[in-house]
Design a protein around this motif. Structure first.
Motif, PDB file in Angstrom:
ATOM      1  N   ALA A 178      38.499  35.080  54.000  1.00 52.05           N
ATOM      2  CA  ALA A 178      39.522  35.116  52.946  1.00 52.05           C
ATOM      3  C   ALA A 178      38.892  34.697  51.618  1.00 52.05           C
ATOM      4  N   LYS A 179      38.734  35.682  50.728  1.00 49.10           N
ATOM      5  CA  LYS A 179      38.141  35.392  49.415  1.00 49.10           C
ATOM      6  C   LYS A 179      39.197  35.415  48.308  1.00 49.10           C
ATOM      7  N   TYR A 180      40.240  36.164  48.553  1.00 50.84           N
ATOM      8  CA  TYR A 180      41.318  36.298  47.562  1.00 50.84           C
ATOM      9  C   TYR A 180      42.670  36.151  48.252  1.00 50.84           C
ATOM     10  N   VAL A 181      43.666  35.817  47.445  1.00 51.34           N
ATOM     11  CA  VAL A 181      45.028  35.754  47.968  1.00 51.34           C
ATOM     12  C   VAL A 181      45.878  36.753  47.181  1.00 51.34           C
ATOM     13  N   GLU A 182      46.636  37.544  47.915  1.00 48.57           N
ATOM     14  CA  GLU A 182      47.479  38.560  47.304  1.00 48.57           C
ATOM     15  C   GLU A 182      48.943  38.152  47.467  1.00 48.57           C
ATOM     16  N   PHE A 183      49.702  38.279  46.389  1.00 49.01           N
ATOM     17  CA  PHE A 183      51.120  37.886  46.420  1.00 49.01           C
ATOM     18  C   PHE A 183      51.964  39.129  46.199  1.00 49.01           C
ATOM     19  N   ILE A 184      52.835  39.398  47.142  1.00 47.51           N
ATOM     20  CA  ILE A 184      53.661  40.597  47.030  1.00 47.51           C
ATOM     21  C   ILE A 184      55.119  40.187  46.860  1.00 47.51           C
ATOM     22  N   SER A 185      55.729  40.765  45.841  1.00 48.68           N
ATOM     23  CA  SER A 185      57.103  40.398  45.495  1.00 48.68           C
ATOM     24  C   SER A 185      58.108  41.304  46.181  1.00 48.68           C
ATOM     25  N   GLU A 186      59.327  40.841  46.271  1.00 48.83           N
ATOM     26  CA  GLU A 186      60.425  41.643  46.811  1.00 48.83           C
ATOM     27  C   GLU A 186      60.596  42.894  45.952  1.00 48.83           C
ATOM     28  N   SER A 187      60.898  44.029  46.589  1.00 46.98           N
ATOM     29  CA  SER A 187      61.222  45.236  45.814  1.00 46.98           C
ATOM     30  C   SER A 187      62.337  45.967  46.534  1.00 46.98           C
ATOM     31  N   ASP A 188      63.534  45.501  46.329  1.00 44.81           N
ATOM     32  CA  ASP A 188      64.695  46.039  47.024  1.00 44.81           C
ATOM     33  C   ASP A 188      65.550  46.825  46.041  1.00 44.81           C
ATOM     34  N   PRO A 189      65.534  48.166  46.165  1.00 45.81           N
ATOM     35  CA  PRO A 189      66.261  48.978  45.188  1.00 45.81           C
ATOM     36  C   PRO A 189      67.763  48.687  45.165  1.00 45.81           C
ATOM     37  N   LEU A 200      56.706  50.551  37.073  1.00 42.00           N
ATOM     38  CA  LEU A 200      55.486  49.956  37.604  1.00 42.00           C
ATOM     39  C   LEU A 200      55.337  50.432  39.048  1.00 42.00           C
ATOM     40  N   ASP A 201      54.144  50.209  39.600  1.00 43.37           N
ATOM     41  CA  ASP A 201      53.891  50.606  40.973  1.00 43.37           C
ATOM     42  C   ASP A 201      54.417  49.502  41.902  1.00 43.37           C
ATOM     43  N   TRP A 202      55.661  49.663  42.366  1.00 43.26           N
ATOM     44  CA  TRP A 202      56.282  48.634  43.205  1.00 43.26           C
ATOM     45  C   TRP A 202      55.691  48.624  44.602  1.00 43.26           C
ATOM     46  N   PRO A 203      55.699  47.536  45.334  1.00 44.24           N
ATOM     47  CA  PRO A 203      56.172  46.218  44.894  1.00 44.24           C
ATOM     48  C   PRO A 203      55.179  45.537  43.948  1.00 44.24           C
ATOM     49  N   TYR A 204      55.702  44.638  43.132  1.00 43.57           N
ATOM     50  CA  TYR A 204      54.877  43.880  42.200  1.00 43.57           C
ATOM     51  C   TYR A 204      53.855  43.081  43.000  1.00 43.57           C
ATOM     52  N   THR A 205      52.595  43.261  42.649  1.00 44.86           N
ATOM     53  CA  THR A 205      51.525  42.617  43.399  1.00 44.86           C
ATOM     54  C   THR A 205      50.649  41.808  42.456  1.00 44.86           C
ATOM     55  N   GLU A 206      50.406  40.579  42.808  1.00 46.25           N
ATOM     56  CA  GLU A 206      49.505  39.751  42.020  1.00 46.25           C
ATOM     57  C   GLU A 206      48.438  39.157  42.929  1.00 46.25           C
ATOM     58  N   GLY A 207      47.449  38.534  42.336  1.00 53.61           N
ATOM     59  CA  GLY A 207      46.386  37.992  43.162  1.00 53.61           C
ATOM     60  C   GLY A 207      45.623  36.876  42.473  1.00 53.61           C
ATOM     61  N   LEU A 208      45.013  36.039  43.294  1.00 51.98           N
ATOM     62  CA  LEU A 208      44.162  34.961  42.797  1.00 51.98           C
ATOM     63  C   LEU A 208      42.906  34.909  43.636  1.00 51.98           C
ATOM     64  N   ARG A 209      41.836  34.409  43.033  1.00 50.83           N
ATOM     65  CA  ARG A 209      40.648  34.117  43.811  1.00 50.83           C
ATOM     66  C   ARG A 209      40.959  32.868  44.629  1.00 50.83           C
ATOM     67  N   MET A 210      40.273  32.691  45.752  1.00 52.84           N
ATOM     68  CA  MET A 210      40.589  31.576  46.652  1.00 52.84           C
ATOM     69  C   MET A 210      40.542  30.221  45.930  1.00 52.84           C
ATOM     70  N   ASP A 211      39.508  30.031  45.076  1.00 53.34           N
ATOM     71  CA  ASP A 211      39.413  28.736  44.395  1.00 53.34           C
ATOM     72  C   ASP A 211      40.545  28.549  43.386  1.00 53.34           C
ATOM     73  N   GLU A 212      41.004  29.654  42.792  1.00 50.35           N
ATOM     74  CA  GLU A 212      42.132  29.558  41.870  1.00 50.35           C
ATOM     75  C   GLU A 212      43.416  29.206  42.624  1.00 50.35           C
ATOM     76  N   ALA A 213      43.531  29.807  43.811  1.00 51.94           N
ATOM     77  CA  ALA A 213      44.738  29.585  44.614  1.00 51.94           C
ATOM     78  C   ALA A 213      44.850  28.125  45.040  1.00 51.94           C
ATOM     79  N   THR A 214      43.712  27.521  45.294  1.00 49.17           N
ATOM     80  CA  THR A 214      43.750  26.144  45.791  1.00 49.17           C
ATOM     81  C   THR A 214      43.525  25.125  44.670  1.00 49.17           C
ATOM     82  N   MET A 262      38.904  41.823  46.021  1.00 51.94           N
ATOM     83  CA  MET A 262      39.801  41.562  44.902  1.00 51.94           C
ATOM     84  C   MET A 262      41.000  42.509  44.957  1.00 51.94           C
ATOM     85  N   PRO A 263      42.220  41.965  45.020  1.00 56.59           N
ATOM     86  CA  PRO A 263      43.396  42.842  45.133  1.00 56.59           C
ATOM     87  C   PRO A 263      43.603  43.655  43.844  1.00 56.59           C
TER      88      PRO A 263
END
Lengths: 332, 204
Positions: A178-189, A200-214, A262-263
């Motif tokens: 695990a090098k990165y963490v990906e966060f996926i948001s709800e996308s309920d029409p 936007l390209d749903w669902p909204y997706t964000e990401g952090l590097r592992m050290d950023e996440a922790t 990297m996500p």
């Protein structure tokens, strides 16, 4: 008049003061009934458009502003002047609920933040899910006052309530891959009208590097101003990384995926030259279309002017070490 | 249309044209401009400048399509209200938004095409506003018409400026772009249809 920005057809242009109160609205309905079915049918068609905005007031019902019991105050942001609650909760970028800043406060009222589970997937010992109730018990809740710098060059100071993301990462037991963490948001029409159009390209997706996440600064927020998150601010749980532009903070998170690459994040996909993966607040790297060296503090009023933007939004001490040796002009 | 009717129409335009400004003042006094009041004023004044520009540009298509000519006399007052709101727009940007931080502001104008495009549109509009009086119309004769054809370029720049502001949702700029294309399209169509042109001239 569809051509006018001020058009009432666009909910983003409706001032709170202009919104018909439920009482008035319902009275009008009574009137229509009395006026006879024929007339009512015709007029109802006209009104139905208005009614969407009318039944969803910007101000919240008393029962939805539920206090969080048992969180501790911290030294984060001591002495900062808070942005008013009204501004924090009515000026939002949350495209799932519309692209106008005041859309989310109006459109998110039907959204249901309970029951809620987050599924943990990818490079973890065992894929599992966690309910919002269990998440709240993972670590003691704390209040942290963070500056929030939007990529659009405005800023707020928000008293979040939440827990360090690191505690969830620990619970998730990621593997060495695990090098990165990906966060996926709800996308309920159904409950999120913005998702129905491909802005936007749903669902909204964000990401952090592992050290950023922790990093100790990284917060999973579940509340603000001592209350559970209003829907328009990302209820029931959202990411807060105060040294990065606000769009990094995925809202209404339903899935957290630990990955080795990297996500591809949503705004990166929308405009790779404008929104990088790192998105660290950096006054020296302009957005191609506007300056990032200064910002407008929300709530400063008409003559409040601008303030200079700080490197890493003023959190260099806590985060700069993660980027030593990196060319931040290229890795924006 | 009789002269007194035109006066009446012009008075109505004045009244209508000052409504957006009155609204801004009213909302401002009542602290009702939202969380980002400066952005609100910037968007509002910018939008109204564009709206007046498009209304000004519809006077000729109305003549081409209906043969009516009286509305041509309204172009000046409508165009000047476009310039009025454009001035408010720029003042908001320079004063309220950038509080005269000239170094920041110059960088913003020079480095960002969006601002540059908007600023160019404004600069181009200045000579038009300055020569809108009857004296200059007489003095410049045929050159006046040539000069005032810059308005087409200004309109295109203004729509591009709006288009570039938007992060992702282009719905609104598209409305304005379509309006402009229609208004310019009618002109082009009639220009290359001489028989239609003569018909309208007869009707005049």
């Amino acid at each position: 008049m569809i051509i006018l920005n001020q058009s009432k057809l666009n909910p983003s242009n409706i001032q709170p003061s202009e919104i018909t109160s439920r009482e008035v609205f319902e009275n009008r309905r009574h009137f229509l009934k009395a006026a006879g079915f024929g007339l009512a049918a015709g007029s109802a068609l006209l009104l139905s458009r208005q009614s969407q905005a009318a039944i969803a007031p910007v101000t919240f019902k008393a029962n939805s502003r539920q206090k969080i019991s048992g969180f501790s105050k911290t030294a984060y942001g001591a002495g900062e002047k808070l942005t008013q609650y009204e501004d924090v909760t009515t000026y939002n970028n949350y495209y799932e609920f519309g692209t106008g800043k005041s859309d989310p406060a109006i459109q998110a009222t039907l959204f249901k933040p309970r029951p809620w589970t987050i599924s943990i997937e990818g490079q973890v010992k065992k894929a599992k899910t966690i309910s919002i109730e269990d998440l709240l018990k993972l670590a003691p809740l704390e209040e942290r006052i963070y500056r929030m710098r939007c990529v659009e060059a405005w800023s707020m100071v928000i008293p979040w309530v939440g827990l360090p993301l690191a505690s969830l990462v620990k619970w998730a037991e990621p593997t060495g891959n695990a090098k990165y963490v990906e966060f996926i948001s709800e996308s309920d029409p159904q409950s999120m009208p913005g998702v129905r159009s491909p802005i936007l390209d749903w669902p909204y997706t964000e990401g952090l590097r592992m050290d950023e996440a922790t990093n100790p600064l990284t917060l999973l927020a579940v509340g603000l101003y001592g209350e559970y998150l209003p829907n328009q601010n990302g209820a029931p749980v959202r990411l807060v990384t105060p040294w990065k532009y606000g769009f990094k903070g995925g809202k209404a998170i339903v899935k957290i995926r630990f990955v080795d690459k990297m996500p591809l994040t949503t705004w990166y996909k929308a405009g790779p030259s404008e929104y990088g993966f790192y998105a660290n607040v950096n006054p020296n790297v302009d957005h191609p279309r506007w300056t990032q060296s200064s910002e407008k503090p929300i709530g400063a009023g008409l003559f409040g002017g601008r303030i200079k933007t700080k490197m890493f939004n003023g959190y260099s001490e806590q985060v700069a070490h993660m980027y030593t040796g990196m060319d931040l002009n290229r890795n924006f | 249309m009789k002269k007194q009717h035109i006066v009446f129409v012009k008075a109505a335009i004045w009244l209508f044209a000052l409504l957006p400004l009155s609204r801004l003042i009213w909302l401002g006094v009542n602290d009702n401009l939202g969380a980002n009041p400066i952005e609100f004023i910037e968007h509002s004044t910018g939008t109204w400048a564009l709206v007046f520009l498009l209304i000004t540009l519809s006077m000729t298509p109305i003549r081409l399509l209906t043969g009516q000519v009286w509305q041509i006399q309204l172009r000046r007052v409508l165009g000047l209200f476009m310039f009025f709101y454009a001035c408010l727009h720029i003042i908001t940007y320079v004063w309220l938004d950038f509080v005269f931080m000239w170094d920041e502001l110059l960088i913003d104008v020079a480095k960002h095409p969006r601002i540059l495009v908007g600023f160019a549109a404004f600069l181009l509009a200045i000579p038009l506003a300055a020569t809108s009086n009857s004296y200059m119309i007489k003095r410049l004769k045929t050159n006046w018409k040539k000069l005032h054809q810059t308005v087409y370029l200004i309109a295109i720049l203004a729509v591009v400026h709006f288009w570039m502001l938007v992060k992702k949702d282009l719905t609104e700029p598209i409305y304005y772009a379509v309006m402009l294309i229609v208004l310019l399209g009618i002109r082009v169509y009639f220009k290359y249809q001489p028989h239609l042109k003569s018909k309208v001239t007869k009707a005049m």
